[in-house]
Motif scaffolding. Structure first.
Motif, PDB file in Angstrom:
ATOM      1  N   GLN A   1      27.183  31.660 -49.406  1.00 40.76           N
ATOM      2  CA  GLN A   1      28.061  32.887 -49.104  1.00 40.76           C
ATOM      3  C   GLN A   1      29.367  32.403 -49.409  1.00 40.76           C
ATOM      4  OE1 GLN A   1      26.935  36.051 -48.434  1.00 40.76           O
ATOM      5  NE2 GLN A   1      29.202  36.635 -49.334  1.00 40.76           N
ATOM      6  N   GLY A   2      29.978  31.212 -48.866  1.00 46.29           N
ATOM      7  CA  GLY A   2      31.163  30.810 -49.170  1.00 46.29           C
ATOM      8  C   GLY A   2      31.608  30.538 -50.548  1.00 46.29           C
ATOM      9  N   VAL A   3      30.412  29.986 -51.435  1.00 44.57           N
ATOM     10  CA  VAL A   3      30.772  29.864 -52.768  1.00 44.57           C
ATOM     11  C   VAL A   3      30.704  31.465 -53.278  1.00 44.57           C
ATOM     12  CG1 VAL A   3      29.614  28.913 -54.760  1.00 44.57           C
ATOM     13  CG2 VAL A   3      29.591  27.749 -52.961  1.00 44.57           C
ATOM     14  N   ASP A   4      29.940  31.996 -53.058  1.00 41.83           N
ATOM     15  CA  ASP A   4      29.891  33.677 -53.619  1.00 41.83           C
ATOM     16  C   ASP A   4      31.234  34.224 -53.623  1.00 41.83           C
ATOM     17  OD1 ASP A   4      28.567  35.735 -54.893  1.00 41.83           O
ATOM     18  OD2 ASP A   4      28.349  36.585 -53.300  1.00 41.83           O
ATOM     19  N   ASP A   5      31.655  34.109 -52.328  1.00 44.21           N
ATOM     20  CA  ASP A   5      33.091  34.636 -51.909  1.00 44.21           C
ATOM     21  C   ASP A   5      34.034  34.223 -52.848  1.00 44.21           C
ATOM     22  OD1 ASP A   5      31.956  36.145 -50.328  1.00 44.21           O
ATOM     23  OD2 ASP A   5      32.330  35.010 -48.368  1.00 44.21           O
ATOM     24  N   ARG A   6      34.001  32.774 -53.158  1.00 43.42           N
ATOM     25  CA  ARG A   6      35.129  32.065 -53.867  1.00 43.42           C
ATOM     26  C   ARG A   6      35.022  32.496 -55.473  1.00 43.42           C
ATOM     27  NH1 ARG A   6      38.351  27.381 -54.256  1.00 43.42           N
ATOM     28  NH2 ARG A   6      38.438  26.359 -56.364  1.00 43.42           N
ATOM     29  N   LEU A   7      33.724  32.611 -55.961  1.00 39.27           N
ATOM     30  CA  LEU A   7      33.698  32.983 -57.245  1.00 39.27           C
ATOM     31  C   LEU A   7      34.004  34.598 -57.559  1.00 39.27           C
ATOM     32  CD1 LEU A   7      30.073  31.386 -57.881  1.00 39.27           C
ATOM     33  CD2 LEU A   7      32.566  30.466 -58.936  1.00 39.27           C
ATOM     34  N   SER A   8      33.673  35.377 -56.445  1.00 37.98           N
ATOM     35  CA  SER A   8      34.141  36.765 -56.641  1.00 37.98           C
ATOM     36  C   SER A   8      35.526  37.004 -56.607  1.00 37.98           C
ATOM     37  CB  SER A   8      33.564  37.415 -55.385  1.00 37.98           C
ATOM     38  OG  SER A   8      32.074  37.582 -55.388  1.00 37.98           O
ATOM     39  N   GLU A   9      36.293  36.199 -55.753  1.00 37.74           N
ATOM     40  CA  GLU A   9      37.917  36.238 -55.798  1.00 37.74           C
ATOM     41  C   GLU A   9      38.374  35.617 -56.935  1.00 37.74           C
ATOM     42  OE1 GLU A   9      41.628  36.552 -54.553  1.00 37.74           O
ATOM     43  OE2 GLU A   9      39.796  37.399 -53.632  1.00 37.74           O
ATOM     44  N   HIS A  10      37.631  34.683 -57.681  1.00 36.41           N
ATOM     45  CA  HIS A  10      38.302  34.158 -58.925  1.00 36.41           C
ATOM     46  C   HIS A  10      38.104  35.198 -60.064  1.00 36.41           C
ATOM     47  CE1 HIS A  10      38.605  31.080 -62.024  1.00 36.41           C
ATOM     48  NE2 HIS A  10      37.683  31.467 -62.522  1.00 36.41           N
ATOM     49  N   GLU A  11      36.743  35.794 -60.016  1.00 36.06           N
ATOM     50  CA  GLU A  11      36.594  37.051 -60.994  1.00 36.06           C
ATOM     51  C   GLU A  11      37.702  38.062 -60.649  1.00 36.06           C
ATOM     52  OE1 GLU A  11      34.790  37.247 -63.698  1.00 36.06           O
ATOM     53  OE2 GLU A  11      34.464  35.239 -63.480  1.00 36.06           O
ATOM     54  N   ARG A  12      38.169  38.371 -59.607  1.00 35.31           N
ATOM     55  CA  ARG A  12      39.049  39.332 -59.194  1.00 35.31           C
ATOM     56  C   ARG A  12      40.316  38.910 -59.851  1.00 35.31           C
ATOM     57  NH1 ARG A  12      36.085  40.322 -54.368  1.00 35.31           N
ATOM     58  NH2 ARG A  12      37.267  38.604 -53.411  1.00 35.31           N
ATOM     59  N   ARG A  13      40.639  37.914 -59.593  1.00 33.50           N
ATOM     60  CA  ARG A  13      42.098  37.288 -60.077  1.00 33.50           C
ATOM     61  C   ARG A  13      42.217  37.180 -61.391  1.00 33.50           C
ATOM     62  NH1 ARG A  13      42.949  32.155 -56.189  1.00 33.50           N
ATOM     63  NH2 ARG A  13      43.377  33.373 -54.060  1.00 33.50           N
ATOM     64  N   LYS A  14      40.810  36.914 -62.138  1.00 30.89           N
ATOM     65  CA  LYS A  14      40.907  36.861 -63.646  1.00 30.89           C
ATOM     66  C   LYS A  14      40.982  38.314 -64.312  1.00 30.89           C
ATOM     67  CE  LYS A  14      37.583  35.579 -67.334  1.00 30.89           C
ATOM     68  NZ  LYS A  14      36.262  34.996 -67.385  1.00 30.89           N
ATOM     69  N   GLU A  15      40.430  39.327 -63.545  1.00 31.32           N
ATOM     70  CA  GLU A  15      40.508  40.518 -64.203  1.00 31.32           C
ATOM     71  C   GLU A  15      41.861  41.004 -63.855  1.00 31.32           C
ATOM     72  OE1 GLU A  15      38.445  42.738 -65.736  1.00 31.32           O
ATOM     73  OE2 GLU A  15      37.463  41.093 -66.072  1.00 31.32           O
ATOM     74  N   ALA A  16      42.626  40.811 -62.883  1.00 32.13           N
ATOM     75  CA  ALA A  16      43.866  41.186 -62.624  1.00 32.13           C
ATOM     76  C   ALA A  16      44.897  40.561 -63.466  1.00 32.13           C
ATOM     77  CB  ALA A  16      44.455  40.961 -61.320  1.00 32.13           C
TER      78      ALA A  16
END
Length: 109
Positions: free
Chosen positions: A67-82
């Motif tokens: 779950q921690g890895v999934d959260d980190r990858l989701s945050e990475h994708e949000r930053r990339k989109e921003a």
């Protein structure tokens, strides 16, 4: 490549390895628990209960790591989109126009 870029790659690799380890722990804990249940005739024996708790702990720890890895990858994708939106100007005008405030593709007469 900059030092921060190399550090980012190292952190991404570590994150991936944590996810793999978490998946392995979740699977291992679940399989060990199922095996204990299938082959143990004394479900209320203290050693059986201790083994069950240990297996559940391993599985839960693995699930938390995943779950921690999934959260980190989701945050990475949000930053990339921003960043992508900022680079194209879509985030600055709020209207969804191609670029810049007040841009209009057709002349107004």
């Amino acid at each position: 490549m900059s030092n921060s870029g190399a550090n980012k790659i190292v952190e991404d690799v570590k994150t991936g390895l944590k996810g793999i380890r978490g998946a392995g722990d979740a699977l291992r804990g679940s399989v060990m628990d199922a095996t204990d249940q299938a082959f143990d005739n004394q479900q209320n024996h203290p050693e059986t209960q201790a083994s069950k708790l240990k297996n559940e702990t391993i599985a839960e720890k693995g699930k938390r790591e995943m779950q921690g890895v999934d959260d980190r990858l989701s945050e990475h994708e949000r930053r990339k989109e921003a960043r992508k939106m900022n680079e194209t100007g879509l985030a600055s005008n709020g209207a969804g126009a191609a670029r810049g405030a007040g841009h209009h593709p057709l002349p107004l007469n």
